[in-house]
Write a protein that holds these residues in place. Structure first.
Motif, short mmCIF file in Angstrom:
data_model
loop_
_atom_site.label_atom_id
_atom_site.label_comp_id
_atom_site.label_asym_id
_atom_site.label_seq_id
_atom_site.Cartn_x
_atom_site.Cartn_y
_atom_site.Cartn_z
N GLN A 198 -2.55 -3.61 -9.91
CA GLN A 198 -3.24 -4.78 -9.38
C GLN A 198 -3.32 -5.86 -10.46
O GLN A 198 -3.11 -7.05 -10.17
CB GLN A 198 -4.64 -4.38 -8.91
N GLY A 216 -9.22 -1.16 -5.32
CA GLY A 216 -7.99 -0.87 -6.04
C GLY A 216 -8.15 -0.81 -7.54
O GLY A 216 -7.28 -0.29 -8.25
N ASP A 264 -2.97 5.22 -1.78
CA ASP A 264 -3.09 3.80 -2.14
C ASP A 264 -3.73 3.60 -3.50
O ASP A 264 -3.75 2.47 -4.01
CB ASP A 264 -3.82 3.01 -1.05
N TRP A 265 -4.30 4.65 -4.09
CA TRP A 265 -4.72 4.58 -5.50
C TRP A 265 -3.57 4.95 -6.44
O TRP A 265 -3.69 4.82 -7.64
CB TRP A 265 -5.90 5.52 -5.74
N ILE A 314 -0.56 3.62 -6.31
CA ILE A 314 0.41 2.52 -6.34
C ILE A 314 0.73 2.20 -7.80
O ILE A 314 -0.17 2.02 -8.63
CB ILE A 314 -0.14 1.27 -5.64
N SER A 337 -3.38 2.34 -9.73
CA SER A 337 -3.50 1.14 -8.92
C SER A 337 -4.17 0.00 -9.68
O SER A 337 -3.85 -1.17 -9.45
CB SER A 337 -4.27 1.43 -7.62
N THR A 346 0.85 -1.18 0.00
CA THR A 346 0.00 0.00 0.00
C THR A 346 0.89 1.24 0.00
O THR A 346 2.12 1.15 -0.10
CB THR A 346 -0.98 -0.02 1.20
#
Length: 330
Positions: free
Chosen positions: A150, A140, A115-116, A118, A146, A56
């Motif tokens: 992912q 995510g 965390d978006w 990433i 992100s 994260t």
């Protein structure tokens, strides 16, 4: 490091009222906790003795420092937690209005949260590949970069069957405020399901993923989409899990609800523990139900994640089977 459970997704500072049963306008004091669904699942799995980590991103601020310290306190590896110099660590407020009203208010998450933000370069793809369980959430998938990160993580995962001891779990965790439309969410979830071994969601989340229907119809559609275990939460009726050869239902474990938030994350961490212990699916669900019930009976989320002893005590008190075999799958 080889993880038992490696999660990817949301992290935040959860600010919960110490005054129960009143609106936020009337709250005088609050408590501060580590939060965010994927992060809470990692904490929950660590409480069951599992080697866990979280992928994260936090802001480069004091709240980010607080979250890093909390991860250390809960024995969750944070070697893949990075800092974003341009975005602030999100804060989530909740009103606690038992028995069933726990509204969330997200601050610092829109239009973008760390965390978006990433990127694939933030992820150790070898660690993702080797983790016994890789857990991610629908949240995510709602933003770039992100989403691409992912999907890249999914691409690193081996194609595995239920007997090989590796599971890719998609938490259907749909929150409408994170998406432009249900149709957009369904498109992304459909793509992600093709990479998942297990999907977990309630009625609303399953409806977003595969359309309206009975729990059995939704579970069958999840299986058709490619997962090998479909877990559909039934609210007051418990939870159902289906594979292509098995259907089991676990009744709820009754407790006095203090805060419904976090129960699903506790369920998730305990579910991972049960899968890796090689228990029959019905015992996995019973154990996870009890773990979720314990957190529902307390105000905090991360701080309330139970140990195996606590879960087994509750199962025994309620006359349920206490799992005895804990031979890990390898």
């Amino acid at each position: 490091m080889t993880y038992d459970v490696l999660t990817l997704g949301r992290i935040s500072v959860d600010v919960y009222p110490n005054d129960i049963g009143v609106s936020l306008a009337d709250v005088n004091t609050f408590g501060k906790y580590l939060g965010g669904s994927a992060t809470n699942v990692a904490v929950a799995a660590a409480r069951h003795g599992r080697a866990t980590g979280v992928i994260t991103k936090v802001g480069d601020d004091d709240f980010g420092t607080f979250l890093e310290r909390e991860l250390d306190r809960y024995n969750v590896d944070r070697s893949q937690v990075t800092r974003d110099a341009d975005l602030q660590t999100p804060v989530t407020f909740c009103a606690i209005l038992p028995p069933d009203d726990f509204p969330l208010y997200f601050y610092g998450r829109f239009p973008m949260a760390p965390d978006w933000n990433i990127n694939t370069s933030d992820i150790d793809l070898d660690a993702v590949k080797n983790a016994k369980i890789f857990w991610s959430t629908v949240t995510g998938l709602s933003r770039e970069p992100s989403r691409s990160a992912q999907l890249a993580a999914y691409g690193a995962r081996p194609t595995s069957s239920l007997t090989e001891g590796q599971f890719t779990i998609l938490d259907l965790d749909y929150r409408p405020m994170f998406w432009d439309s249900v149709e957009q969410a369904r498109e992304q979830v459909t793509a992600a399901l093709a990479s998942a071994t297990v999907a977990i969601g309630n009625d609303t989340e399953c409806t977003v993923a595969v359309g309206e229907g009975t729990p059995d119809e939704q579970a069958d559609r999840l299986l058709d989409a490619g997962v090998q275990i479909a877990v559909v939460k039934l609210g007051p009726e418990g939870v159902m899990a289906k594979t292509r050869t098995e259907r089991v239902v676990s009744a709820p474990v009754p407790v006095q609800t203090a805060n419904g938030l976090g129960a699903g994350d506790s369920f998730g961490g305990a579910f991972c523990h049960g899968l890796l212990s090689g228990w029959p699916l019905e015992q996995v669900l019973d154990y996870a139900n009890a773990a979720g019930a314990i957190v529902a009976s307390k105000v905090a989320c991360s701080d309330a994640m139970p140990t195996p002893e606590e879960v087994n005590d509750l199962l025994a008190q309620r006359g349920r089977t206490v799992p005895t075999s804990q031979k890990d799958l390898v």
